[in-house]
Design an enzyme around this catalytic site. Structure first.
Site, short mmCIF file in Angstrom:
data_model
loop_
_atom_site.label_atom_id
_atom_site.label_comp_id
_atom_site.label_asym_id
_atom_site.label_seq_id
_atom_site.Cartn_x
_atom_site.Cartn_y
_atom_site.Cartn_z
CE1 TYR A 1 -76.23 -2.95 57.47
CE2 TYR A 1 -76.99 -5.29 56.99
CZ TYR A 1 -77.32 -3.92 57.15
OH TYR A 1 -78.52 -3.64 57.20
CD GLU B 1 -78.60 -0.77 59.22
OE1 GLU B 1 -78.82 -1.16 57.87
OE2 GLU B 1 -78.23 0.26 59.51
#
Ligand code: GDP
Ligand code: MN
Length: 394
Positions: free
Chosen positions: A97, A185
């Site tokens: 992530y 992101e």
């Protein structure tokens, strides 16, 4: 302004962040250009597409056609999937992530990294907070190449994958600043079985107020139309009537005086254990028609079981408000309880209008309470929360 995945990936490619080969599906002929097996991805702003079925896999052309048809019928969180991205399927060894956001408390950009990619970052934060690393970034300082490599080594990468991941981190930071982003992101950032680093997903949220600095976005077809496509039916209706309105998912309908109090009311409702059904702003001194629309939006919303209202008479007068409310109640005989408070400019006049209406038709007003200035707003909100709960059954 949120970007669709395919748009965010377009920007990624401009910053040389590796993404899977892919194409935004338009016609069946596009399938000639797809490498199989492929991933079929519905383009929505709502995350968690994996879970809601908006990310599918296809082994061959025939399967892809079926998956595309299915996706085009899919509605995710109220929004129909309109476009589909087809990408070569990557064989994943590990998912990471990477996120860049503005920390609104510390007023600085922060990079968030985790070895637990692929799932919601909120989920990781709840269950394995130790698996998340946060680094503040100085917007004035140039990014050092070693910064990205440091993150990559925290991921436990080595060799070419470490270098590649380090570059992705640094380019993501460049993109963040260059495009005035509120969010960038990559979840997941994949390490493939061939030890390549690829951004499998992409999320970008741009600062609307800085869009004028990036006219090229429009040339690339990235413009403000998007969020409009994502309005709910009620939000569209409100907008058409000049009422700023946002649907939330609680059961206490909010009929506040102004935007500031509208936001405070949402907080207070949550503070007293309830959930607001909406944000709404009357927008200055609202006309009778607009007040009518505001009430209509709440009464038509099946989730709303009780209405909390507040009128702090200022520019907009209590008597105008009272007239609109009384007229609405007489014409529409609303079945939902309304717990409200009216205070301020022309309060006595407003009160007289309401008292006369109640005297004429007590049955019609039995579920409608309009408190005076001497009842604190906290008590009014607590009552609205309690009544909504009783009626929602929870
Ligand atoms: P989201 O659920 O909306 O965040 O959509 P993602 O684009 O992140 O996809 C959801 C999940 O599908 C990812 O976390 C991956 O596990 C999986 N996925 C997406 N693309 C690929 C791929 O190319 N190969 C494999 N094996 N899995 C993929
Ligand atoms: Mn994702």
């Amino acid at each position: 302004m949120r970007l669709y995945e395919h748009e965010a990936k377009f920007l990624f490619r401009r910053f040389k962040i590796p993404t899977p080969e892919g194409i935004l599906y338009r016609t069946p002929a596009d399938l000639d250009m797809v490498a199989f097996p492929c991933v079929v991805k519905g383009q929505t702003f709502v995350g968690g597409r994996g879970k809601s079925g908006a990310v599918q896999f296809a082994e061959n052309r025939h399967e892809a056609v079926i998956r595309i048809d299915e996706l085009k019928k899919l509605v995710v969180a109220g929004y129909p999937v309109e476009r589909v991205l087809l990408e070569r399927k990557v064989d994943i060894k590990k998912e990471y992530y990477l996120g860049l956001v503005i920390d609104r408390i510390r007023h600085e950009p922060v990079l968030i990294a985790s070895t637990e990619g692929g799932v919601d970052i909120e989920e990781i934060a709840r269950h394995r907070p130790e698996a998340i690393v946060k680094c503040s970034l100085d917007p004035q300082a140039a990014i050092e190449p070693f910064f990205g490599r440091k993150i990559a080594s925290l991921f436990g990468l080595s060799g070419e994958a470490l270098t590649a991941c380090g570059i992705v981190v640094n380019r993501m930071i460049e993109l963040f600043f260059e495009y005035d982003c509120k969010l960038v992101e990559i979840n997941p950032l994949a390490l493939t079985v061939e030890d390549r680093i690829v951004a499998l997903d992409a999320k970008i949220d741009l600062d609307d107020d800085a869009l004028f600095r990036h006219p090229e976005l429009k040339e690339w077809g990235i413009e403000l139309r998007h969020e409009i496509g994502e309005f709910t039916e009620r939000e569209k209706k409100a907008r058409a009537g000049g009422v700023p309105y946002v649907d939330l998912d609680g059961d206490v309908g909010c009929f506040p005086g102004g935007a500031g109090f509208g936001i405070a009311a949402i907080d207070l409702i949550a503070h007293y254990g309830g959930r607001a059904a909406n944000f709404m702003d009357s927008g200055g001194a609202p006309t009778q028609a607009r007040l009518k629309l505001m009430l209509e939006l709440l009464l038509e919303n099946p989730k709303v079981t009780a209405i909390f209202g507040a009128r702090f008479g200022g520019i907009s007068r209590c008597d105008d408000w009272a007239k609109a409310v009384v007229q609405y109640v007489i014409e529409n005989k609303p079945a939902k309880p309304m717990i409200m408070r009216m205070a301020g400019n022309m309060e006595e006049e407003g009160r007289k209008i309401i008292e006369d209406a109640i005297a004429d038709n007590p049955a019609l007003f039995k579920n409608i309470k309009i408190y005076r200035y001497d009842t604190p707003i906290e008590e009014v909100i607590q009552e609205a929360v309690r009544v909504a709960k009783e009626r929602t059954g929870g």
